[in-house]
Design a protein around this motif. Sequence first.
Motif, PDB file in Angstrom:
ATOM      1  N   UNK A 164       0.823  -1.214   0.000  1.00 13.19           N
ATOM      2  CA  UNK A 164       0.000   0.000   0.000  1.00 13.19           C
ATOM      3  C   UNK A 164       0.852   1.257   0.000  1.00 13.19           C
ATOM      4  N   UNK A 165       1.902   1.218   0.824  1.00 22.18           N
ATOM      5  CA  UNK A 165       2.734   2.407   0.914  1.00 22.18           C
ATOM      6  C   UNK A 165       3.437   2.675  -0.420  1.00 22.18           C
ATOM      7  N   UNK A 166       3.872   1.609  -1.068  1.00 25.32           N
ATOM      8  CA  UNK A 166       4.552   1.794  -2.345  1.00 25.32           C
ATOM      9  C   UNK A 166       3.593   2.361  -3.386  1.00 25.32           C
ATOM     10  N   UNK A 167       2.398   1.831  -3.394  1.00 35.07           N
ATOM     11  CA  UNK A 167       1.418   2.328  -4.352  1.00 35.07           C
ATOM     12  C   UNK A 167       1.155   3.814  -4.089  1.00 35.07           C
ATOM     13  N   UNK A 168       1.017   4.131  -2.795  1.00 37.86           N
ATOM     14  CA  UNK A 168       0.761   5.524  -2.434  1.00 37.86           C
ATOM     15  C   UNK A 168       1.924   6.417  -2.874  1.00 37.86           C
ATOM     16  N   UNK A 169       3.150   5.966  -2.578  1.00 35.94           N
ATOM     17  CA  UNK A 169       4.329   6.741  -3.004  1.00 35.94           C
ATOM     18  C   UNK A 169       4.334   6.923  -4.515  1.00 35.94           C
ATOM     19  N   UNK A 170       3.993   5.837  -5.211  1.00 30.97           N
ATOM     20  CA  UNK A 170       3.970   5.931  -6.666  1.00 30.97           C
ATOM     21  C   UNK A 170       3.009   7.014  -7.113  1.00 30.97           C
TER      22      UNK A 170
END
Lengths: 445, 309, 459
Positions: C273-279
């Motif tokens: 989730x965090x990676x998607x958000x960062x993306x």
Amino acid sequence: MSAAAIRKPVEGAPAKWDEDPVLTVEHLTMRFGGLVAINDLSFNVGRGQITALIGPNGAGKTTVFNCVTGFYKPTEGRIVMRHGPGRQQQAIDTLTQGGLKWQATGEGAVFLLERMPDFEISHQAKVARTFQNIRLFGGMTVLENLLVAQHNVLMRASGFTLGGIVGIPSFRKAEKEAIDKAVYWLEQVHLIERADDPAGDLPYGAQRRLEIARAMCTEPQLLCLDEPAAGLNPRESAELNELLQFIRANHETSILLIEHDMGVVMEISDHIVVLDYGVKISDGDADFVRNDPSVIAAYLGVEDEEIEAAPEVASLVVEAIGEGAAKQVGIKAAAVPAAAAVAETAATADSEAASHPGKRPSGLAAAREGGPDRLTRIKGVGPVNEKKLNGLGIWHFDQVASWKKAEVEWVGSYLAFPGRIEREEWVKQAKALAKSGKGKTGGAK
Amino acid sequence: MEYFVQQLINGLTLGSIYGLIAIGYTMVYGIIGMINFAHGDIFMIGSFIALATFLVLTTVLGFAFLPVVLLIVLIVSMLFTSAWGWTVERLAYRPLRGSFRLAPLITAIGMSIVLQNFVQVTQGARVKPLPPQIQGGITLMEGNTENGAIVVQLSYMQIIIIVTTLVLMTLFTLLISRTSLGRAQRACEQDRKMASLLGVNVDRTISLTFVMGAALASVAGLMFLLLYGVIDFYIGFLAGVKAFTAAVLGGIGSLPGAMLGGLLIGLIEVFWSGYFSVEYKDVAAFSILAIVLIFLPSGLLGKPEVEKV
Amino acid sequence: MSTVSTNVNPENSFQASIKDALLAAFLTGVLGFYFLALRTDIAPGGLAVTTRWGLWFSAIAIVFAGRLLLNLFVWRTDKPVTRGLLSASAGVGTALPDLGKWLGRALFAFAVILPFFFIIFFPGQQRQYIDLAILIMTYIMLGWGLNIVVGLAGLLDLGYVAFYAVGAYSFALLSTHYEFIGFWTALPLAGLLAAFWGVILGFPVLRLRGDYLAIVTLAFGEIIRVVLLNWYEFTGGPNGISGIPKPTFFGLEFSRGEGGFADFFGLEFSTIHRFVYLYYIIFLLAIITNIVTMRLRRLPVGRAWEALREDEIACRSLGINTTNTKLTAFAIGAMFGGFAGSFFATRQGFISPESFTFLESAIILAIVVLGGLGSQIGVVIASIVMIGGIEMLRNIGFLSQIFGPGFDPTQYRMLIFGLAMVLIMVWKPRGLISTREPSAVLKEKKKIGADMVAQGEGH
């Protein structure tokens, strides 16, 4: 219109350019290191007139332009630009004494251009220019070039970009007006069909016209054109004449132009200023300048070497200063008696002698044995001036070499070459030539 | 006072090395008007070749007489580094001659990356220490400070560096001013097209310029190796930027200017480290670069550029 | 050869090809001798030399064979095998305007769904791919920011990474010193600070031309890095700053347990989730950069930038204050660099001066130039090719099967990167997309060829 000139006193009423000048250049001097490119130059550009700045190559014309438009800071002198009629002398004086660059007055505003950076001269003082080697934005379209010229207007309308980013309606309106103005000028210079082509793709003549249109988009009060007809064919040249006359007639823009094409100059100029070696040698209307002996001498003195025979001299004079005007005034080209006029001047040398400052150099009645030296080997002495010098009894290098300051001044004045003999170091050259003992062969014809 | 003199000597030594590299920058800039970004890495290549040659001569072949060894190392590394300089020009710059001007700058940066990483891959990333080979020196003065006795020494190493630099400088100045190659170079500087019309082999002249620059850089590489005794694949970047600074400071395009600039940068760096702080010595050098360019864009000995309108 | 008709170019003869290949092989031998055949290593008792003749000979052989084949089939023949290829690519070139438009749309659409694409189709490696996408997107944003300075205004800036560093350190320092400052508050501050530094650094140097400007910006970039490295009290010196807070989704942290993002939305907790958000953060920032740049191009200031690139003297004659115009370009470019820097800091959680070396500036500049100066889509393509391509090397397993288990392709990354820079520049000196779109149109929009467009200051 009577001639106001440096050699003749003003007759009758003062000229229009002295009465209501848009630009006044006073005592302008520009030095590059030791080289004096312009020396104490003063002239006026009349409001609503076309003024031409002419002179041989290297006379300092473009330097004057660069000083007026702020690309060079003049060493000395004052350059005044006026918006609104009249001389507004009082405002200029207070401005000069105060540290300010410009000031609004009752009639308009006055600007001291020598104090202003180049972009302010265009933006505030409304002086636009073109360049000798065309400077368009080659990778941008013709239309974009004209929009860039309206940068300051559009910048204000876009709220200095912030309003533009969010797309405020007033900016859209301003942009539409800017495009309308661009279209107007594109129609005037016959480039409307090419509005979306890159400027670098246009043929040479069209680029010249586009540069003028671009300058006009800044709504200038004074338009400075640096050799607008250079490289144009006769038809394009004629179109250019029309365009400049159109601008004079329909816009409140005065024009100052540098031009070698005498056809253009003589046909459209109201006022001509002639420069040679950074010094003004003539100033007046076309008729006056055409007949000014110092102008003829300046042109012939430079184009030396090749001129040997009188007919060629005559045709050169015609080419240089008479062609366009010859038709106007009804003189046939061949009939311009330039060479004869020069000879005449030489003949009257004796009577004129007393009127020149300095000391007349002593001459010989005839050349010494072995024939006269070829004085044209001195750089700056043309065949015509060689004849004049011979008329004074100057035949040999050692005679020139023996001149002192007083003689140099006298000869300079006599040949209408003020200051030039020193600059070209005739005396020094003559000394070297006399020493080498060459130049005897042939002699003066 | 003693400290000052010692720093002066150290600064001149370091400055000689910068000067030798700077000549390569200045010649290339003069002739084709580009910053040869890879030149610092050519210097690094030179120092690696010098190190390997030295080791082969001493440990493998068993030569022991140091002066002869060093002379051979000097000549061999000049030859081999020249080949590198030639190749870089041939591969990365010549195809782009006359092309748009950012392109050779980008290939130069690319070449710099290539050279650094090539050396890293083939020779390893670790530093290569070489024990001091030339020891001893001449004691110039002795004095006492509150921190104890201080001896001002001019080491033999420093003498060698300064003398070699002077000799090479003289040779190259003669080469440029007296020979037809020098004339061809100056002709290409003025107007490449005209020079080629007049029969100057422009490509060859430019190649030779790179070769000469590389040869001098390799000398600097050898000096650096002997003086500091430690090299790695990354020494070229900083030395290169500083040498470029030197070239600009002296006036780019001018050979004596490059040498003068090199000496000045060396002195500034050493005195800054000696009197202020070692950490910020690079800041000093870079600030000088910025200040010189802003206030004196044509450098100390360069010709001023007049804006043509 | 005598039987062959006379119209064969002697350059193209077989002997000439062999001779040329031999020369190349000889040169390889000379150049490689000290680097391939010999290797110095630290050994007990000082440095020792080891020899690797096999490597040396194989390098020579490869160069000889490669050069010979190229000579015979491409360079020194009347019928190069690449001829068909070239004419095909020329066809692509003319069709490219439309292609570029569609490519841009396709890429945009893909970028929007990218995280879900990887989650669905590469479930095992989703994190790795999304991370790579974040990296590429960061470089795209940096490239777009620098494109304003280099591509539009024509000012060659070799120290762009300085503004990236200013943004990163601003965010790191603000967020670690003041708890109430989160990512979204610090972001504009960091951008403003970077822009401020752009003006401070830009003001004295902008009257310099071309290469001189490049080298001074390089110097400034290095000065900032050295200061960051040595100012222990403030920046932590070489140790950098750690513990930089992660971005939150409107106050929701991406953590396991109560009050976290997953908990709030009733999802099963996953680190992805965090990676998607960062993306999506960097995607949003990049898109903002792009939109603002495209808008600016159509505004007077953007047109003045391009005019400045074409001819500064003409600009001044038209009343454009060139100093201010350059400064705005520098400041806006710096601002986007600062945004990207903030994002970098929050993504990494740790920053140190090592991330802001000259190499980083060089990579960003290379992306802009390789993509084609001034071209937005070019930057995207160059970022994907250069950054993505190089990172892909990490994942190529089959190479180690060829070269043995000890082979580590990642150590060749920068070597290949450098070679690619040189090759692409030699192949296309104007970059991959070199046409220019006019910013205003009267009747018909026409692309402007690269040979018309100037490259900026003093070029």
